[in-house]
Design an enzyme around this catalytic site. Structure first.
Site, PDB file in Angstrom:
ATOM      1  N   SER A 136      54.262  51.241  44.806  1.00  0.00           N
ATOM      2  CA  SER A 136      52.921  51.238  45.584  1.00  0.00           C
ATOM      3  C   SER A 136      53.087  50.602  46.930  1.00  0.00           C
ATOM      4  O   SER A 136      53.761  49.865  47.007  1.00  0.00           O
ATOM      5  CB  SER A 136      52.100  50.436  44.440  1.00  0.00           C
ATOM      6  OG  SER A 136      50.723  50.634  44.911  1.00  0.00           O
ATOM      7  N   GLY A 141      46.209  42.640  42.657  1.00  0.00           N
ATOM      8  CA  GLY A 141      45.250  41.514  42.645  1.00  0.00           C
ATOM      9  C   GLY A 141      44.598  41.376  44.009  1.00  0.00           C
ATOM     10  O   GLY A 141      43.953  40.097  43.940  1.00  0.00           O
ATOM     11  N   ALA A 142      44.418  42.185  44.755  1.00  0.00           N
ATOM     12  CA  ALA A 142      43.741  42.265  45.989  1.00  0.00           C
ATOM     13  C   ALA A 142      42.296  42.866  46.104  1.00  0.00           C
ATOM     14  O   ALA A 142      41.576  42.930  47.258  1.00  0.00           O
ATOM     15  CB  ALA A 142      44.517  42.596  47.043  1.00  0.00           C
ATOM     16  N   GLY A 143      41.830  43.306  44.970  1.00  0.00           N
ATOM     17  CA  GLY A 143      40.558  43.850  45.095  1.00  0.00           C
ATOM     18  C   GLY A 143      40.844  45.354  45.629  1.00  0.00           C
ATOM     19  O   GLY A 143      39.605  45.959  46.027  1.00  0.00           O
ATOM     20  N   SER A 147      45.216  48.852  40.221  1.00  0.00           N
ATOM     21  CA  SER A 147      45.515  49.247  38.778  1.00  0.00           C
ATOM     22  C   SER A 147      45.061  50.694  38.502  1.00  0.00           C
ATOM     23  O   SER A 147      45.250  51.356  37.822  1.00  0.00           O
ATOM     24  CB  SER A 147      44.515  48.289  38.085  1.00  0.00           C
ATOM     25  OG  SER A 147      43.342  48.183  38.191  1.00  0.00           O
ATOM     26  N   GLU A 194      41.850  52.007  32.992  1.00  0.00           N
ATOM     27  CA  GLU A 194      41.369  50.747  33.439  1.00  0.00           C
ATOM     28  C   GLU A 194      40.543  49.912  32.209  1.00  0.00           C
ATOM     29  O   GLU A 194      40.305  48.564  32.509  1.00  0.00           O
ATOM     30  CB  GLU A 194      40.153  51.337  34.332  1.00  0.00           C
ATOM     31  CG  GLU A 194      40.666  51.869  35.728  1.00  0.00           C
ATOM     32  CD  GLU A 194      41.093  50.672  36.800  1.00  0.00           C
ATOM     33  OE1 GLU A 194      40.238  50.110  37.517  1.00  0.00           O
ATOM     34  OE2 GLU A 194      42.006  49.978  36.694  1.00  0.00           O
ATOM     35  N   ASP A 205      36.550  52.581  40.779  1.00  0.00           N
ATOM     36  CA  ASP A 205      37.939  52.539  41.315  1.00  0.00           C
ATOM     37  C   ASP A 205      38.646  53.938  40.650  1.00  0.00           C
ATOM     38  O   ASP A 205      39.385  54.583  41.475  1.00  0.00           O
ATOM     39  CB  ASP A 205      38.531  51.422  40.925  1.00  0.00           C
ATOM     40  CG  ASP A 205      38.047  50.323  41.500  1.00  0.00           C
ATOM     41  OD1 ASP A 205      37.084  49.985  42.287  1.00  0.00           O
ATOM     42  OD2 ASP A 205      38.863  48.974  41.634  1.00  0.00           O
TER      43      ASP A 205
END
Length: 397
Positions: A136, A141-143, A147, A194, A205
Protein backbone atom coordinates in the site's frame (compact mmCIF):
# COMPACT_ATOMS: atom_id res chain seq x y z
CA UNK A 1 -12.86 -20.59 -11.44
CA UNK A 2 -9.85 -18.28 -11.62
CA UNK A 3 -6.65 -19.89 -12.86
CA UNK A 4 -4.17 -17.04 -13.41
CA UNK A 5 -2.46 -14.33 -11.45
CA UNK A 6 -4.24 -11.02 -10.89
CA UNK A 7 -3.13 -7.59 -9.75
CA UNK A 8 -5.77 -5.15 -8.57
CA UNK A 9 -5.95 -1.95 -6.54
CA UNK A 10 -8.34 0.31 -4.64
CA UNK A 11 -7.96 3.95 -3.62
CA UNK A 12 -7.82 5.57 -0.22
CA UNK A 13 -10.23 8.31 0.72
CA UNK A 14 -10.32 11.80 2.18
CA UNK A 15 -13.20 13.92 3.44
CA UNK A 16 -13.31 17.09 1.38
CA UNK A 17 -16.00 18.82 3.47
CA UNK A 18 -18.50 17.86 6.16
CA UNK A 19 -16.32 16.40 8.93
CA UNK A 20 -18.22 16.07 12.22
CA UNK A 21 -21.28 17.85 10.80
CA UNK A 22 -22.09 14.56 9.05
CA UNK A 23 -22.55 12.93 12.49
CA UNK A 24 -25.45 15.35 13.01
CA UNK A 25 -27.26 14.68 9.74
CA UNK A 26 -25.41 17.12 7.50
CA UNK A 27 -23.83 16.47 4.09
CA UNK A 28 -20.26 15.21 3.76
CA UNK A 29 -18.25 14.85 0.56
CA UNK A 30 -15.82 11.93 0.47
CA UNK A 31 -13.32 11.67 -2.37
CA UNK A 32 -11.02 8.93 -3.68
CA UNK A 33 -7.29 9.59 -3.34
CA UNK A 34 -4.83 8.55 -6.00
CA UNK A 35 -2.89 6.75 -3.28
CA UNK A 36 -3.77 3.10 -3.58
CA UNK A 37 -3.55 -0.32 -2.01
CA UNK A 38 -2.42 -3.05 -4.40
CA UNK A 39 -3.10 -6.78 -4.16
CA UNK A 40 -1.43 -9.54 -6.13
CA UNK A 41 -3.25 -12.88 -6.25
CA UNK A 42 -1.47 -15.98 -7.54
CA UNK A 43 -2.47 -19.65 -7.70
CA UNK A 44 -0.70 -21.80 -5.14
CA UNK A 45 -0.08 -25.46 -6.00
CA UNK A 46 0.65 -26.57 -2.46
CA UNK A 47 -2.91 -26.82 -1.16
CA UNK A 48 -2.44 -23.78 1.04
CA UNK A 49 -3.71 -20.23 1.48
CA UNK A 50 -0.98 -17.68 2.11
CA UNK A 51 -1.39 -13.98 2.89
CA UNK A 52 1.44 -11.47 3.16
CA UNK A 53 1.07 -7.85 4.26
CA UNK A 54 4.64 -6.62 4.72
CA UNK A 55 3.44 -3.10 5.63
CA UNK A 56 1.90 -4.35 8.89
CA UNK A 57 4.08 -7.41 9.44
CA UNK A 58 1.63 -10.15 8.45
CA UNK A 59 2.94 -13.43 7.03
CA UNK A 60 0.40 -16.21 7.55
CA UNK A 61 -0.28 -19.53 5.88
CA UNK A 62 -2.93 -22.20 6.40
CA UNK A 63 -3.61 -25.55 4.74
CA UNK A 64 -6.88 -25.91 2.85
CA UNK A 65 -8.29 -28.84 4.92
CA UNK A 66 -7.91 -26.82 8.15
CA UNK A 67 -9.77 -23.85 6.62
CA UNK A 68 -12.51 -26.09 5.26
CA UNK A 69 -12.98 -27.72 8.65
CA UNK A 70 -13.16 -24.30 10.29
CA UNK A 71 -15.66 -23.07 7.72
CA UNK A 72 -17.95 -26.09 8.07
CA UNK A 73 -18.68 -25.14 11.67
CA UNK A 74 -20.69 -22.06 10.72
CA UNK A 75 -20.79 -21.88 6.92
CA UNK A 76 -24.57 -21.56 6.83
CA UNK A 77 -24.37 -18.36 8.83
CA UNK A 78 -22.12 -16.48 6.37
CA UNK A 79 -23.99 -13.79 4.45
CA UNK A 80 -22.98 -10.39 3.09
CA UNK A 81 -26.26 -8.88 4.28
CA UNK A 82 -25.64 -9.37 8.01
CA UNK A 83 -22.65 -8.51 10.19
CA UNK A 84 -20.15 -11.11 11.42
CA UNK A 85 -21.29 -12.57 14.73
CA UNK A 86 -19.30 -12.36 17.95
CA UNK A 87 -19.12 -16.16 17.97
CA UNK A 88 -17.70 -16.30 14.45
CA UNK A 89 -15.02 -13.74 15.20
CA UNK A 90 -14.11 -15.43 18.49
CA UNK A 91 -13.70 -18.74 16.65
CA UNK A 92 -11.49 -17.12 14.01
CA UNK A 93 -9.37 -15.39 16.68
CA UNK A 94 -8.80 -18.70 18.43
CA UNK A 95 -7.89 -20.39 15.13
CA UNK A 96 -5.42 -17.64 14.23
CA UNK A 97 -3.98 -17.24 17.72
CA UNK A 98 -5.21 -13.65 18.05
CA UNK A 99 -5.82 -12.45 21.60
CA UNK A 100 -9.33 -11.33 22.52
CA UNK A 101 -9.64 -7.57 22.18
CA UNK A 102 -6.47 -7.25 20.06
CA UNK A 103 -6.69 -4.10 17.91
CA UNK A 104 -3.25 -3.99 16.31
CA UNK A 105 -3.41 -3.58 12.50
CA UNK A 106 -1.84 -6.97 11.88
CA UNK A 107 -4.43 -8.72 14.08
CA UNK A 108 -7.42 -6.99 12.49
CA UNK A 109 -6.07 -7.48 8.95
CA UNK A 110 -5.61 -11.21 9.57
CA UNK A 111 -9.07 -11.53 11.11
CA UNK A 112 -10.70 -9.69 8.19
CA UNK A 113 -8.89 -11.90 5.70
CA UNK A 114 -9.96 -15.11 7.40
CA UNK A 115 -13.57 -14.02 7.70
CA UNK A 116 -13.84 -12.87 4.09
CA UNK A 117 -11.98 -15.90 2.71
CA UNK A 118 -14.24 -18.37 4.52
CA UNK A 119 -17.47 -16.43 4.00
CA UNK A 120 -16.99 -15.83 0.27
CA UNK A 121 -15.83 -19.38 -0.42
CA UNK A 122 -18.76 -20.75 1.62
CA UNK A 123 -21.20 -18.94 -0.64
CA UNK A 124 -19.50 -19.23 -4.02
CA UNK A 125 -17.23 -22.30 -4.01
CA UNK A 126 -14.37 -24.13 -2.35
CA UNK A 127 -11.45 -22.31 -0.75
CA UNK A 128 -8.93 -22.09 -3.62
CA UNK A 129 -5.19 -22.56 -3.09
CA UNK A 130 -3.78 -19.07 -3.40
CA UNK A 131 -1.01 -16.69 -2.46
CA UNK A 132 -2.02 -13.09 -1.68
CA UNK A 133 0.40 -10.19 -1.32
CA UNK A 134 -0.79 -6.71 -0.35
CA UNK A 135 1.25 -3.53 -0.67
CA UNK A 136 0.00 0.00 0.00
CA UNK A 137 0.85 3.62 -0.65
CA UNK A 138 -1.50 4.55 2.21
CA UNK A 139 -0.35 5.03 5.80
CA UNK A 140 -2.34 3.06 8.37
CA UNK A 141 -4.28 4.74 11.15
CA UNK A 142 -4.30 8.15 9.44
CA UNK A 143 -8.00 8.30 8.57
CA UNK A 144 -7.30 7.82 4.86
CA UNK A 145 -9.32 4.65 4.33
CA UNK A 146 -6.43 2.20 4.33
CA UNK A 147 -8.49 -0.59 5.91
CA UNK A 148 -11.33 -0.05 3.43
CA UNK A 149 -8.94 -0.13 0.45
CA UNK A 150 -7.61 -3.42 1.84
CA UNK A 151 -11.12 -4.82 2.30
CA UNK A 152 -12.16 -3.77 -1.22
CA UNK A 153 -9.06 -5.42 -2.71
CA UNK A 154 -9.69 -8.60 -0.73
CA UNK A 155 -13.35 -8.72 -1.75
CA UNK A 156 -12.55 -8.26 -5.44
CA UNK A 157 -9.72 -10.82 -5.35
CA UNK A 158 -11.62 -13.49 -3.42
CA UNK A 159 -14.78 -13.08 -5.49
CA UNK A 160 -12.66 -13.40 -8.64
CA UNK A 161 -10.90 -16.49 -7.27
CA UNK A 162 -14.24 -18.15 -6.49
CA UNK A 163 -15.76 -17.21 -9.86
CA UNK A 164 -18.43 -14.92 -8.39
CA UNK A 165 -17.22 -11.97 -10.51
CA UNK A 166 -15.46 -11.92 -13.86
CA UNK A 167 -11.82 -11.15 -14.64
CA UNK A 168 -12.58 -8.33 -17.11
CA UNK A 169 -9.01 -7.51 -18.17
CA UNK A 170 -8.57 -8.48 -21.82
CA UNK A 171 -5.37 -9.15 -23.74
CA UNK A 172 -3.64 -5.87 -24.56
CA UNK A 173 -5.58 -3.78 -22.01
CA UNK A 174 -3.72 -1.99 -19.22
CA UNK A 175 -6.64 -1.67 -16.79
CA UNK A 176 -10.25 -2.81 -16.49
CA UNK A 177 -13.24 -2.28 -14.18
CA UNK A 178 -16.04 -4.63 -13.20
CA UNK A 179 -19.70 -4.17 -14.13
CA UNK A 180 -21.97 -2.12 -11.89
CA UNK A 181 -23.62 -5.29 -10.60
CA UNK A 182 -20.24 -6.83 -9.81
CA UNK A 183 -19.05 -3.64 -8.10
CA UNK A 184 -22.14 -3.71 -5.91
CA UNK A 185 -21.27 -7.27 -4.85
CA UNK A 186 -17.62 -6.32 -4.22
CA UNK A 187 -18.75 -3.37 -2.10
CA UNK A 188 -21.13 -5.49 0.00
CA UNK A 189 -18.34 -7.93 0.91
CA UNK A 190 -15.83 -5.12 1.46
CA UNK A 191 -18.30 -3.67 3.96
CA UNK A 192 -18.16 -6.99 5.82
CA UNK A 193 -14.38 -6.65 6.03
CA UNK A 194 -14.82 -3.15 7.41
CA UNK A 195 -17.28 -4.51 9.97
CA UNK A 196 -14.67 -7.00 11.17
CA UNK A 197 -12.08 -4.22 11.52
CA UNK A 198 -14.21 -1.32 12.78
CA UNK A 199 -17.35 -2.87 14.23
CA UNK A 200 -19.94 -0.35 13.01
CA UNK A 201 -18.58 1.58 10.01
CA UNK A 202 -20.64 4.01 7.93
CA UNK A 203 -19.89 2.25 4.64
CA UNK A 204 -18.51 5.43 3.07
CA UNK A 205 -14.86 4.33 2.97
CA UNK A 206 -15.50 1.02 1.22
CA UNK A 207 -17.94 2.70 -1.20
CA UNK A 208 -15.25 5.23 -2.17
CA UNK A 209 -12.75 2.38 -2.56
CA UNK A 210 -15.19 0.48 -4.79
CA UNK A 211 -16.54 3.25 -7.04
CA UNK A 212 -13.88 5.94 -6.70
CA UNK A 213 -14.58 9.54 -7.72
CA UNK A 214 -16.58 11.35 -5.05
CA UNK A 215 -19.57 10.46 -2.89
CA UNK A 216 -22.14 12.51 -1.07
CA UNK A 217 -23.08 11.05 2.32
CA UNK A 218 -26.00 12.18 4.45
CA UNK A 219 -27.92 10.34 7.16
CA UNK A 220 -26.81 6.92 5.93
CA UNK A 221 -27.55 7.60 2.25
CA UNK A 222 -24.56 7.32 -0.12
CA UNK A 223 -24.86 9.01 -3.52
CA UNK A 224 -22.00 8.90 -6.04
CA UNK A 225 -21.35 12.17 -7.85
CA UNK A 226 -21.72 11.53 -11.58
CA UNK A 227 -18.57 13.38 -12.64
CA UNK A 228 -15.67 14.72 -10.62
CA UNK A 229 -12.66 16.75 -11.77
CA UNK A 230 -9.27 15.27 -10.84
CA UNK A 231 -8.03 17.98 -8.49
CA UNK A 232 -4.38 18.05 -7.47
CA UNK A 233 -3.71 18.20 -3.75
CA UNK A 234 -0.98 17.95 -1.18
CA UNK A 235 -1.91 15.44 1.50
CA UNK A 236 -0.08 15.98 4.77
CA UNK A 237 0.04 13.73 7.81
CA UNK A 238 0.94 15.69 10.96
CA UNK A 239 1.73 12.37 12.68
CA UNK A 240 -0.22 13.62 15.71
CA UNK A 241 -2.38 10.73 16.99
CA UNK A 242 -5.99 11.44 17.88
CA UNK A 243 -9.12 9.65 19.00
CA UNK A 244 -12.08 10.08 16.66
CA UNK A 245 -14.40 8.93 19.45
CA UNK A 246 -13.13 11.62 21.85
CA UNK A 247 -13.35 14.36 19.19
CA UNK A 248 -16.91 13.40 18.22
CA UNK A 249 -17.93 13.44 21.89
CA UNK A 250 -16.34 16.88 22.30
CA UNK A 251 -18.41 18.32 19.45
CA UNK A 252 -21.58 16.85 20.95
CA UNK A 253 -20.73 18.42 24.30
CA UNK A 254 -20.26 21.83 22.63
CA UNK A 255 -23.63 21.52 20.91
CA UNK A 256 -25.31 20.78 24.23
CA UNK A 257 -23.50 23.66 25.94
CA UNK A 258 -23.90 26.29 23.20
CA UNK A 259 -26.68 25.11 20.88
CA UNK A 260 -27.50 28.57 19.51
CA UNK A 261 -23.83 29.03 18.55
CA UNK A 262 -22.71 25.59 17.34
CA UNK A 263 -25.79 24.46 15.42
CA UNK A 264 -25.53 27.37 12.95
CA UNK A 265 -21.86 26.48 12.45
CA UNK A 266 -22.87 22.93 11.51
CA UNK A 267 -25.51 24.37 9.16
CA UNK A 268 -22.79 26.48 7.56
CA UNK A 269 -20.52 23.45 7.13
CA UNK A 270 -23.46 21.70 5.47
CA UNK A 271 -23.86 24.64 3.09
CA UNK A 272 -20.13 24.51 2.29
CA UNK A 273 -20.42 20.83 1.35
CA UNK A 274 -23.37 21.52 -0.93
CA UNK A 275 -21.71 24.56 -2.52
CA UNK A 276 -18.55 22.54 -3.14
CA UNK A 277 -20.58 19.76 -4.75
CA UNK A 278 -22.17 22.30 -7.10
CA UNK A 279 -18.80 23.77 -8.03
CA UNK A 280 -17.29 20.32 -8.70
CA UNK A 281 -20.20 19.38 -10.94
CA UNK A 282 -19.81 22.60 -12.94
CA UNK A 283 -16.05 22.05 -13.18
CA UNK A 284 -16.58 18.55 -14.53
CA UNK A 285 -18.68 19.90 -17.38
CA UNK A 286 -16.75 23.12 -17.97
CA UNK A 287 -13.33 23.28 -16.24
CA UNK A 288 -12.13 26.82 -15.71
CA UNK A 289 -9.44 28.48 -13.53
CA UNK A 290 -12.12 30.76 -12.06
CA UNK A 291 -13.45 27.89 -9.94
CA UNK A 292 -10.26 27.44 -7.91
CA UNK A 293 -10.53 30.67 -5.86
CA UNK A 294 -14.03 29.52 -4.82
CA UNK A 295 -12.74 26.11 -3.72
CA UNK A 296 -9.87 27.80 -1.84
CA UNK A 297 -12.24 30.10 -0.02
CA UNK A 298 -14.45 27.18 0.96
CA UNK A 299 -11.36 25.45 2.39
CA UNK A 300 -10.52 28.54 4.46
CA UNK A 301 -14.06 29.04 5.79
CA UNK A 302 -14.49 25.39 6.69
CA UNK A 303 -11.14 25.21 8.48
CA UNK A 304 -12.21 28.14 10.68
CA UNK A 305 -15.53 26.43 11.39
CA UNK A 306 -13.76 23.22 12.38
CA UNK A 307 -11.62 25.17 14.82
CA UNK A 308 -14.77 26.76 16.27
CA UNK A 309 -16.34 23.35 17.00
CA UNK A 310 -13.16 22.23 18.75
CA UNK A 311 -11.52 19.73 16.38
CA UNK A 312 -8.52 21.81 15.36
CA UNK A 313 -4.99 21.35 16.67
CA UNK A 314 -1.78 23.44 16.80
CA UNK A 315 -0.20 21.06 14.27
CA UNK A 316 -3.01 21.73 11.81
CA UNK A 317 -2.76 25.49 12.42
CA UNK A 318 0.93 25.22 11.61
CA UNK A 319 0.19 23.25 8.46
CA UNK A 320 -2.22 25.97 7.30
CA UNK A 321 0.30 28.75 8.07
CA UNK A 322 3.13 26.99 6.22
CA UNK A 323 1.08 26.39 3.09
CA UNK A 324 -0.39 29.91 3.23
CA UNK A 325 3.17 31.27 3.12
CA UNK A 326 3.40 29.64 -0.31
CA UNK A 327 0.03 31.03 -1.44
CA UNK A 328 -1.81 27.76 -0.86
CA UNK A 329 -5.01 26.95 1.03
CA UNK A 330 -5.47 24.01 3.42
CA UNK A 331 -7.92 22.38 5.80
CA UNK A 332 -7.97 19.34 8.02
CA UNK A 333 -9.49 16.17 6.63
CA UNK A 334 -11.11 13.52 8.79
CA UNK A 335 -11.49 13.66 12.55
CA UNK A 336 -9.06 16.52 13.19
CA UNK A 337 -7.21 16.92 16.48
CA UNK A 338 -4.02 16.21 14.52
CA UNK A 339 -4.16 13.60 11.79
CA UNK A 340 -4.15 14.80 8.19
CA UNK A 341 -4.73 17.95 6.20
CA UNK A 342 -5.29 18.59 2.50
CA UNK A 343 -3.96 21.49 0.44
CA UNK A 344 -5.50 22.46 -2.90
CA UNK A 345 -3.04 22.88 -5.78
CA UNK A 346 -4.21 25.08 -8.65
CA UNK A 347 -3.37 24.05 -12.22
CA UNK A 348 -0.88 26.94 -12.39
CA UNK A 349 0.85 26.04 -9.09
CA UNK A 350 4.46 25.50 -10.13
CA UNK A 351 6.47 22.40 -9.28
CA UNK A 352 8.96 24.63 -7.47
CA UNK A 353 6.22 26.05 -5.22
CA UNK A 354 4.94 22.54 -4.42
CA UNK A 355 8.44 21.29 -3.59
CA UNK A 356 9.11 24.32 -1.39
CA UNK A 357 5.85 23.76 0.51
CA UNK A 358 6.63 20.04 0.93
CA UNK A 359 10.12 20.86 2.20
CA UNK A 360 8.78 23.29 4.81
CA UNK A 361 6.06 20.86 5.91
CA UNK A 362 8.56 18.00 6.26
CA UNK A 363 10.74 20.31 8.34
CA UNK A 364 7.82 20.45 10.80
CA UNK A 365 8.00 16.67 11.19
CA UNK A 366 5.08 16.07 8.83
CA UNK A 367 4.80 13.58 5.94
CA UNK A 368 3.62 14.82 2.53
CA UNK A 369 2.30 13.27 -0.64
CA UNK A 370 1.44 15.07 -3.85
CA UNK A 371 -1.58 13.29 -5.26
CA UNK A 372 -5.03 13.93 -6.70
CA UNK A 373 -8.66 13.37 -5.75
CA UNK A 374 -11.38 11.82 -7.87
CA UNK A 375 -9.31 8.68 -8.61
CA UNK A 376 -10.96 5.56 -10.07
CA UNK A 377 -12.28 2.87 -7.75
CA UNK A 378 -11.23 -0.77 -7.59
CA UNK A 379 -9.33 -1.63 -10.76
CA UNK A 380 -7.75 -4.67 -12.38
CA UNK A 381 -4.24 -4.04 -13.74
CA UNK A 382 -1.83 -5.52 -16.24
CA UNK A 383 1.79 -5.59 -15.09
CA UNK A 384 2.68 -3.01 -17.74
CA UNK A 385 0.27 -0.47 -16.23
CA UNK A 386 1.87 -0.49 -12.77
CA UNK A 387 4.25 2.15 -11.51
CA UNK A 388 7.84 0.99 -11.12
CA UNK A 389 7.79 1.06 -7.30
CA UNK A 390 4.53 -0.89 -7.18
CA UNK A 391 5.80 -3.50 -9.62
CA UNK A 392 9.01 -3.80 -7.64
CA UNK A 393 7.12 -4.28 -4.35
CA UNK A 394 4.85 -6.94 -5.84
CA UNK A 395 7.63 -8.89 -7.56
CA UNK A 396 10.37 -8.67 -4.94
CA UNK A 397 8.31 -9.39 -1.82
Amino acid sequence: MWERGLVLSAPGKAILHGEHAVVHGKVALAVALDLRTFLRLRPCAEGRVCVRLPGVGVLRSWDIPSLQALRSGFAADFDESKPPSVEQLDTLREFAGIAAGATAPESLATLAFLYMCLAISAKYGDVPSMDILVWSELPTGAGLGSSAAYSVCLAAALLSACGAVSCPLKEGESTARWTEEELTLINSWAFQGERVIHGNPSGVDNAVGTWGGALRYQSGKITPLKRVPALRILLTNTNVPRSTKVLVAGVKEKILKFPAIIKPVLDSIDAISQECQSVLEVMSANPSPEHYPVLEELFDINQHHLNVIGVGHPSLDRLCRVTASHGLHSKLTGAGGGGCGITLLRPDTSALAVEAAKRDLCACGFECWETSIGAPGVTLHSSSSLKAEVLHALTES
